[in-house]
Design a protein around this motif. Structure first.
Motif, PDB file in Angstrom:
ATOM      1  N   GLY A   1     -12.026  -0.230  -7.847  1.00 45.82           N
ATOM      2  CA  GLY A   1     -12.521   0.695  -7.225  1.00 45.82           C
ATOM      3  C   GLY A   1     -13.085   1.987  -8.138  1.00 45.82           C
ATOM      4  N   ALA A   2     -12.786   3.197  -7.741  1.00 43.44           N
ATOM      5  CA  ALA A   2     -13.306   4.456  -8.608  1.00 43.44           C
ATOM      6  C   ALA A   2     -12.113   5.000  -9.590  1.00 43.44           C
ATOM      7  CB  ALA A   2     -13.829   5.433  -7.508  1.00 43.44           C
ATOM      8  N   LEU A   3     -11.243   4.136 -10.133  1.00 43.56           N
ATOM      9  CA  LEU A   3     -10.279   4.279 -10.675  1.00 43.56           C
ATOM     10  C   LEU A   3     -10.306   5.234 -11.862  1.00 43.56           C
ATOM     11  CD1 LEU A   3      -7.139   3.496 -11.360  1.00 43.56           C
ATOM     12  CD2 LEU A   3      -7.958   1.864 -12.861  1.00 43.56           C
ATOM     13  N   PRO A   4      -9.739   6.340 -11.879  1.00 41.69           N
ATOM     14  CA  PRO A   4     -10.183   7.231 -13.173  1.00 41.69           C
ATOM     15  C   PRO A   4      -9.060   6.748 -14.367  1.00 41.69           C
ATOM     16  CG  PRO A   4      -8.450   8.356 -11.643  1.00 41.69           C
ATOM     17  CD  PRO A   4      -8.859   7.152 -11.082  1.00 41.69           C
ATOM     18  N   LEU A   5      -9.676   6.455 -15.536  1.00 42.79           N
ATOM     19  CA  LEU A   5      -9.252   6.022 -16.829  1.00 42.79           C
ATOM     20  C   LEU A   5      -9.844   6.773 -17.844  1.00 42.79           C
ATOM     21  CD1 LEU A   5      -9.289   2.181 -16.600  1.00 42.79           C
ATOM     22  CD2 LEU A   5      -7.172   3.531 -16.239  1.00 42.79           C
ATOM     23  N   GLY A   6      -9.488   8.103 -17.858  1.00 44.37           N
ATOM     24  CA  GLY A   6     -10.069   9.068 -18.858  1.00 44.37           C
ATOM     25  C   GLY A   6      -8.978   9.652 -19.854  1.00 44.37           C
TER      26      GLY A   6
ATOM     27  N   PRO B   1       0.805  -1.222   0.011  1.00 43.13           N
ATOM     28  CA  PRO B   1      -0.151   0.133   0.056  1.00 43.13           C
ATOM     29  C   PRO B   1       0.816   1.267  -0.017  1.00 43.13           C
ATOM     30  CG  PRO B   1       0.228  -1.009   2.077  1.00 43.13           C
ATOM     31  CD  PRO B   1       0.824  -2.015   1.266  1.00 43.13           C
ATOM     32  N   ALA B   2       0.357   2.209  -0.465  1.00 43.39           N
ATOM     33  CA  ALA B   2       1.038   3.672  -0.637  1.00 43.39           C
ATOM     34  C   ALA B   2       2.370   3.627  -1.378  1.00 43.39           C
ATOM     35  CB  ALA B   2       1.173   4.274   0.453  1.00 43.39           C
ATOM     36  N   LEU B   3       2.759   2.299  -2.173  1.00 43.81           N
ATOM     37  CA  LEU B   3       3.875   2.391  -3.111  1.00 43.81           C
ATOM     38  C   LEU B   3       4.005   3.589  -3.949  1.00 43.81           C
ATOM     39  CD1 LEU B   3       6.269   0.571  -3.966  1.00 43.81           C
ATOM     40  CD2 LEU B   3       4.591  -0.385  -5.556  1.00 43.81           C
TER      41      LEU B   3
ATOM     42  N   GLN C   1      -3.272  -0.806  -2.589  1.00 45.46           N
ATOM     43  CA  GLN C   1      -4.281   0.528  -2.395  1.00 45.46           C
ATOM     44  C   GLN C   1      -3.387   1.738  -2.114  1.00 45.46           C
ATOM     45  OE1 GLN C   1      -3.700  -2.362  -0.367  1.00 45.46           O
ATOM     46  NE2 GLN C   1      -5.930  -3.077   0.293  1.00 45.46           N
ATOM     47  N   GLY C   2      -3.935   2.785  -2.879  1.00 49.12           N
ATOM     48  CA  GLY C   2      -3.403   4.040  -2.863  1.00 49.12           C
ATOM     49  C   GLY C   2      -1.940   4.272  -3.233  1.00 49.12           C
ATOM     50  N   ALA C   3      -1.318   3.300  -4.116  1.00 49.51           N
ATOM     51  CA  ALA C   3      -0.194   3.564  -4.752  1.00 49.51           C
ATOM     52  C   ALA C   3      -0.241   4.413  -5.845  1.00 49.51           C
ATOM     53  CB  ALA C   3       0.337   2.226  -5.340  1.00 49.51           C
ATOM     54  N   CYS C   4       0.940   5.094  -5.957  1.00 50.39           N
ATOM     55  CA  CYS C   4       1.148   5.884  -7.023  1.00 50.39           C
ATOM     56  C   CYS C   4       1.836   5.206  -8.344  1.00 50.39           C
ATOM     57  CB  CYS C   4       1.941   7.044  -6.732  1.00 50.39           C
ATOM     58  SG  CYS C   4       2.292   8.263  -8.067  1.00 50.39           S
ATOM     59  N   LEU C   5       1.190   4.719  -9.493  1.00 53.49           N
ATOM     60  CA  LEU C   5       1.901   4.211 -10.662  1.00 53.49           C
ATOM     61  C   LEU C   5       1.664   5.131 -11.800  1.00 53.49           C
ATOM     62  CD1 LEU C   5       0.314   0.645 -10.173  1.00 53.49           C
ATOM     63  CD2 LEU C   5       2.725   1.533  -9.432  1.00 53.49           C
ATOM     64  N   ASP C   6       1.904   6.402 -11.559  1.00 49.57           N
ATOM     65  CA  ASP C   6       1.792   7.495 -12.568  1.00 49.57           C
ATOM     66  C   ASP C   6       3.027   7.108 -13.551  1.00 49.57           C
ATOM     67  OD1 ASP C   6      -0.208   8.828 -11.542  1.00 49.57           O
ATOM     68  OD2 ASP C   6       1.019  10.257 -10.644  1.00 49.57           O
ATOM     69  N   GLY C   7       2.646   7.113 -14.927  1.00 51.34           N
ATOM     70  CA  GLY C   7       3.501   6.683 -15.928  1.00 51.34           C
ATOM     71  C   GLY C   7       4.134   5.607 -16.078  1.00 51.34           C
ATOM     72  N   ALA C   8       3.714   4.537 -15.283  1.00 51.33           N
ATOM     73  CA  ALA C   8       4.250   2.932 -15.046  1.00 51.33           C
ATOM     74  C   ALA C   8       3.856   2.191 -16.311  1.00 51.33           C
ATOM     75  CB  ALA C   8       3.578   2.490 -13.709  1.00 51.33           C
ATOM     76  N   ASP C   9       4.837   1.276 -16.640  1.00 54.35           N
ATOM     77  CA  ASP C   9       4.772   0.527 -17.878  1.00 54.35           C
ATOM     78  C   ASP C   9       4.377  -0.731 -17.499  1.00 54.35           C
ATOM     79  OD1 ASP C   9       4.751  -0.750 -20.217  1.00 54.35           O
ATOM     80  OD2 ASP C   9       6.810  -0.065 -21.033  1.00 54.35           O
ATOM     81  N   LEU C  10       2.776  -1.079 -17.605  1.00 49.21           N
ATOM     82  CA  LEU C  10       2.344  -2.297 -17.115  1.00 49.21           C
ATOM     83  C   LEU C  10       1.948  -3.078 -18.224  1.00 49.21           C
ATOM     84  CD1 LEU C  10       0.385  -0.568 -14.270  1.00 49.21           C
ATOM     85  CD2 LEU C  10       1.695  -2.512 -14.055  1.00 49.21           C
TER      86      LEU C  10
ATOM     87  N   ARG D   1      -7.521  -0.415  -5.560  1.00 54.82           N
ATOM     88  CA  ARG D   1      -8.414   0.614  -4.997  1.00 54.82           C
ATOM     89  C   ARG D   1      -7.510   1.953  -4.784  1.00 54.82           C
ATOM     90  NH1 ARG D   1     -11.470  -1.834  -0.573  1.00 54.82           N
ATOM     91  NH2 ARG D   1      -9.386  -3.040  -0.358  1.00 54.82           N
ATOM     92  N   GLY D   2      -7.879   2.993  -5.299  1.00 52.88           N
ATOM     93  CA  GLY D   2      -7.295   4.323  -4.957  1.00 52.88           C
ATOM     94  C   GLY D   2      -6.011   4.606  -5.487  1.00 52.88           C
ATOM     95  N   VAL D   3      -5.598   3.644  -6.680  1.00 53.61           N
ATOM     96  CA  VAL D   3      -4.217   3.597  -7.085  1.00 53.61           C
ATOM     97  C   VAL D   3      -4.186   4.900  -8.081  1.00 53.61           C
ATOM     98  CG1 VAL D   3      -2.715   2.604  -8.725  1.00 53.61           C
ATOM     99  CG2 VAL D   3      -3.628   1.267  -6.917  1.00 53.61           C
TER     100      VAL D   3
END
Length: 132
Positions: free
Chosen positions: A63-68, A3-5, A23-32, A43-45
Motif C-alpha cells: 500500500g502506501a507504506l512509508p520507507l524514507g 491485523p493490528a498486531l 494490515q495496520g500492524a505495528c512493526l516499529d523496530g522489528a528485525d525482518l 497495507r497500513g503497517v
C-alpha cells in the motif's frame, strides 16, 4: 490473519510469513532480515526503523507504506504492489523491483543505483531520479 498486531522490536529473522495478513500492524523496530513475506498484506503497517534487509517481499501488498529517512532496502520486491508508497530518501540500491507496481509513488532523493527496474510500473511516479 494478524491485523493490528503490536510487535515493536520483535525478531522475525528468516521466518516464513508468506501470505500473512498484517494490515495496520505495528512493526516499529522489528528485525525482518531474510524474512519471507511473499504475498503478505502489509497495507497500513508501521515499520519505522524496521530492518528489511534481504527480506523477500515478492507479490506483497505494501500500500502506501512509508520507507524514507535513508531506509536501506536491499530486498526482493519483484511484483510487489507499492502504489503511492512514500519512498523519499529510501536507499533502494540493488533492490529487485522487477514487475513491481510503483504507480504514484514518491521517490524524491531515493537511491536506485543498480536497482532492477525491469518491467516496473512507474506511472505517475513523483521525483524519479533521472539515472533510473
Amino acid at each position: 490473519r494478524l491485523p493490528a498486531l503490536s510487535a515493536k522490536g520483535t525478531c522475525f529473522v528468516g521466518m516464513d510469513l508468506r501470505g500473512v495478513a498484517l494490515q495496520g500492524a505495528c512493526l516499529d523496530g522489528a528485525d525482518l532480515r531474510g524474512a519471507d513475506l511473499r504475498g503478505a498484506d502489509l497495507r497500513g503497517v508501521r515499520m519505522s526503523r524496521a530492518n528489511l534487509s534481504n527480506a523477500d517481499l515478492r507479490q506483497a501488498d505494501l500500500g502506501a507504506l512509508p520507507l524514507g529517512a535513508g531506509r536501506t532496502m536491499p530486498a526482493t520486491l519483484s511484483n510487489s504492489r507499492l502504489r503511492y508508497a512514500r519512498l523519499d530518501n529510501a536507499n533502494l540500491a540493488q533492490a529487485n523491483l522487477s514487475g513491481a507496481d510503483l504507480s504514484g509513488a514518491e521517490l524524491h532523493h531515493a537511491v536506485l543505483d543498480d536497482a532492477d527496474l525491469a518491467t516496473t510500473r512507474l506511472d505517475r511516479v513523483v521525483g524519479l531520479p533521472q539515472a533510473a
